[in-house]
Design a protein around this motif. Sequence first.
Motif, PDB file in Angstrom:
ATOM      1  N   LEU A 190     -22.719 -47.301  78.799  1.00 38.95           N
ATOM      2  CA  LEU A 190     -20.731 -47.133  78.698  1.00 38.95           C
ATOM      3  C   LEU A 190     -20.649 -45.709  78.171  1.00 38.95           C
ATOM      4  N   GLU A 191     -21.119 -45.481  76.849  1.00 40.95           N
ATOM      5  CA  GLU A 191     -20.758 -43.867  75.744  1.00 40.95           C
ATOM      6  C   GLU A 191     -20.952 -42.736  76.566  1.00 40.95           C
ATOM      7  N   ARG A 192     -22.020 -42.987  76.865  1.00 38.28           N
ATOM      8  CA  ARG A 192     -22.022 -42.007  77.766  1.00 38.28           C
ATOM      9  C   ARG A 192     -22.156 -41.822  79.117  1.00 38.28           C
ATOM     10  N   ALA A 193     -21.503 -42.579  80.051  1.00 35.03           N
ATOM     11  CA  ALA A 193     -20.901 -42.960  81.046  1.00 35.03           C
ATOM     12  C   ALA A 193     -19.507 -42.156  81.256  1.00 35.03           C
ATOM     13  N   MET A 194     -19.004 -42.558  79.916  1.00 34.46           N
ATOM     14  CA  MET A 194     -17.042 -42.281  80.056  1.00 34.46           C
ATOM     15  C   MET A 194     -17.840 -41.237  79.458  1.00 34.46           C
ATOM     16  N   GLU A 195     -18.927 -40.001  79.371  1.00 37.22           N
ATOM     17  CA  GLU A 195     -18.296 -39.154  78.701  1.00 37.22           C
ATOM     18  C   GLU A 195     -18.894 -37.780  80.321  1.00 37.22           C
ATOM     19  N   GLY A 196     -19.251 -38.507  81.187  1.00 37.88           N
ATOM     20  CA  GLY A 196     -19.630 -37.854  82.405  1.00 37.88           C
ATOM     21  C   GLY A 196     -20.664 -38.463  83.062  1.00 37.88           C
ATOM     22  N   GLY A 197     -21.579 -38.858  81.881  1.00 36.61           N
ATOM     23  CA  GLY A 197     -22.705 -39.997  82.661  1.00 36.61           C
ATOM     24  C   GLY A 197     -22.816 -40.920  83.914  1.00 36.61           C
ATOM     25  N   PHE A 198     -22.094 -40.625  84.493  1.00 36.77           N
ATOM     26  CA  PHE A 198     -21.952 -41.697  85.279  1.00 36.77           C
ATOM     27  C   PHE A 198     -22.913 -42.450  86.603  1.00 36.77           C
ATOM     28  N   GLN A 199     -23.772 -41.697  86.342  1.00 36.36           N
ATOM     29  CA  GLN A 199     -25.354 -41.459  87.447  1.00 36.36           C
ATOM     30  C   GLN A 199     -26.275 -42.941  86.696  1.00 36.36           C
ATOM     31  N   LEU A 200     -26.428 -43.188  85.638  1.00 40.08           N
ATOM     32  CA  LEU A 200     -26.650 -43.355  84.919  1.00 40.08           C
ATOM     33  C   LEU A 200     -26.942 -45.432  84.940  1.00 40.08           C
ATOM     34  N   PHE A 201     -25.123 -45.140  86.148  1.00 42.46           N
ATOM     35  CA  PHE A 201     -25.238 -46.857  86.146  1.00 42.46           C
ATOM     36  C   PHE A 201     -26.492 -46.954  87.553  1.00 42.46           C
ATOM     37  N   ASP A 202     -26.777 -46.414  88.222  1.00 43.23           N
ATOM     38  CA  ASP A 202     -27.998 -46.628  89.269  1.00 43.23           C
ATOM     39  C   ASP A 202     -28.913 -46.862  88.585  1.00 43.23           C
ATOM     40  N   GLN A 203     -29.320 -46.107  87.431  1.00 44.06           N
ATOM     41  CA  GLN A 203     -30.821 -45.911  86.670  1.00 44.06           C
ATOM     42  C   GLN A 203     -30.917 -47.900  86.120  1.00 44.06           C
ATOM     43  N   GLN A 204     -29.758 -48.015  85.751  1.00 42.85           N
ATOM     44  CA  GLN A 204     -29.457 -49.181  84.378  1.00 42.85           C
ATOM     45  C   GLN A 204     -29.138 -50.635  84.411  1.00 42.85           C
ATOM     46  N   TYR A 205     -28.477 -50.421  85.941  1.00 45.82           N
ATOM     47  CA  TYR A 205     -27.560 -52.091  86.449  1.00 45.82           C
ATOM     48  C   TYR A 205     -28.982 -52.659  87.921  1.00 45.82           C
ATOM     49  N   ASP A 206     -29.103 -53.665  87.675  1.00 45.35           N
ATOM     50  CA  ASP A 206     -29.925 -54.731  88.400  1.00 45.35           C
ATOM     51  C   ASP A 206     -29.226 -53.690  90.484  1.00 45.35           C
ATOM     52  N   PRO A 207     -29.528 -54.300  91.069  1.00 42.07           N
ATOM     53  CA  PRO A 207     -28.782 -53.002  92.382  1.00 42.07           C
ATOM     54  C   PRO A 207     -28.149 -54.091  93.081  1.00 42.07           C
ATOM     55  N   GLY A 208     -28.877 -56.250  92.431  1.00 44.13           N
ATOM     56  CA  GLY A 208     -27.399 -57.027  92.955  1.00 44.13           C
ATOM     57  C   GLY A 208     -26.406 -57.387  92.074  1.00 44.13           C
TER      58      GLY A 208
END
Length: 331
Positions: A190-208
Motif C-alpha cells: 500500500l505504501e508503494r502504491a500510494m507513491e505511484g506503484g499502482f500496478q502492484l495490485f495486479d501482481q499481489q491481489y487474487d484475480p477474484g
Amino acid sequence: MKDLVTEQSGDVQMRALIDGLWRSANFGAVFEKAVHRDVVLHGGEAEYKGRLAVATSALGPMVACPDRHVICEDIVSHKLADARDIGAARLRVSGRHAGGGVWGAPTGRDISYSVMVETTVSDDRITDIWRVRDTGAVLSALDIAPEKWADDMLGATLPDDVVFTDASVTDHGAEAGNNSDWAHVWSDLLERAMEGGFQLFDQQYDPGAALHYAGGVTAHGPKSAQAFWLNLRSCFPSAEFRILRKLGGDAPLAAPRAALRWEIRGRHDGWGSFGAPTGKEVVVLGLSQAEFGPDGVRREWSIFDIGSVWMQIRKGGFSTRLAGTADTRKT
C-alpha cells in the motif's frame, strides 16, 4: 468446534467493549471492568477522552437505529513485548433507520455498515480505542449527499472552533505491532502504491479478490482495488500517507490475516470523489483488514469516515481540540 479454539490474548476485553459499548449499551460493571476510566477513543470524526465521553459517543447511532444488530466478524490480536495487548476487530451493524438525530429524520429504511476498531489493553483494561464508522454506507442507503450531511452536522452539533480532532497527535503506539510477514508485505504494497506503484495490485491481489470499501462499496479483483486507492491519492496528491500500526498472523482454522491503521494527512488539492480541490488541510483516519490466499490478497476491507472528511473540507480543516469533553460539547 468452538471448544477446540483457544481465545487469543486481548479478545476478552475486546468482546466486552463490543458488547457493552456498541451492542447492548451496557455501560455498567462489564464496561467499567474492561475499559480504563481515562480511556481515549480516537474516532474518524473526533476524539473522546474518558469513559463517560466514550460511552455517550455511541448513543447517536443507537438512537437513530434502535433495533440495530451488531455482529463481530473477526478479531486479530497480539501481545506485545511490554505485556500490552493490541487487537483489531471488524463489526457489521444492521437495522432500520427508525429514530431521528445523527442520520436525520427517520426514514424506515434498512441500513447496513461496517465499523472497524483497534484497541490497546494494559493491565487488563482498554486504554486506547481507534474506531472508524463507515458513514458513507449509511448516507448512501438513505440517499443523503455526504456534503449536505456534513453541513447539517456542523451547523447542529459542533461549536465553531471544533471540527475534527487531529487524533494522531496523542498516538504513542505508531508503528507498534508485531512482526507478521503478512502485515509487513501488505503495508509495503500500500505504501508503494500510494507513491505511484499502482500496478502492484495486479501482481499481489487474487484475480477474484472480494473487496469491501468505504461507502458500502463491494467489488472484485485487482483493478477495483487499484481504483479505490488511486481515487484516495487523486483527492490528496500532495498529502502524506502513513501506516501507523501493522498487525497480522495465522490463527487456527483461519486464513492468514493482517490489520492496518493508516492516515492521509495534508491538503485537499486534487480532483476525485470529494469534488474540486479546496486546499483545506485534512486528516483521513483509516482502518484496513485483509485475508490472504495462494494468489495474494483474496479479501480486503478498508474504510474511512467519508462524512468526517467532508466536515473538514466544508468547515475549513481540522482542529486539535478534544471532542466529547465538557469544554467542547454544546449543552
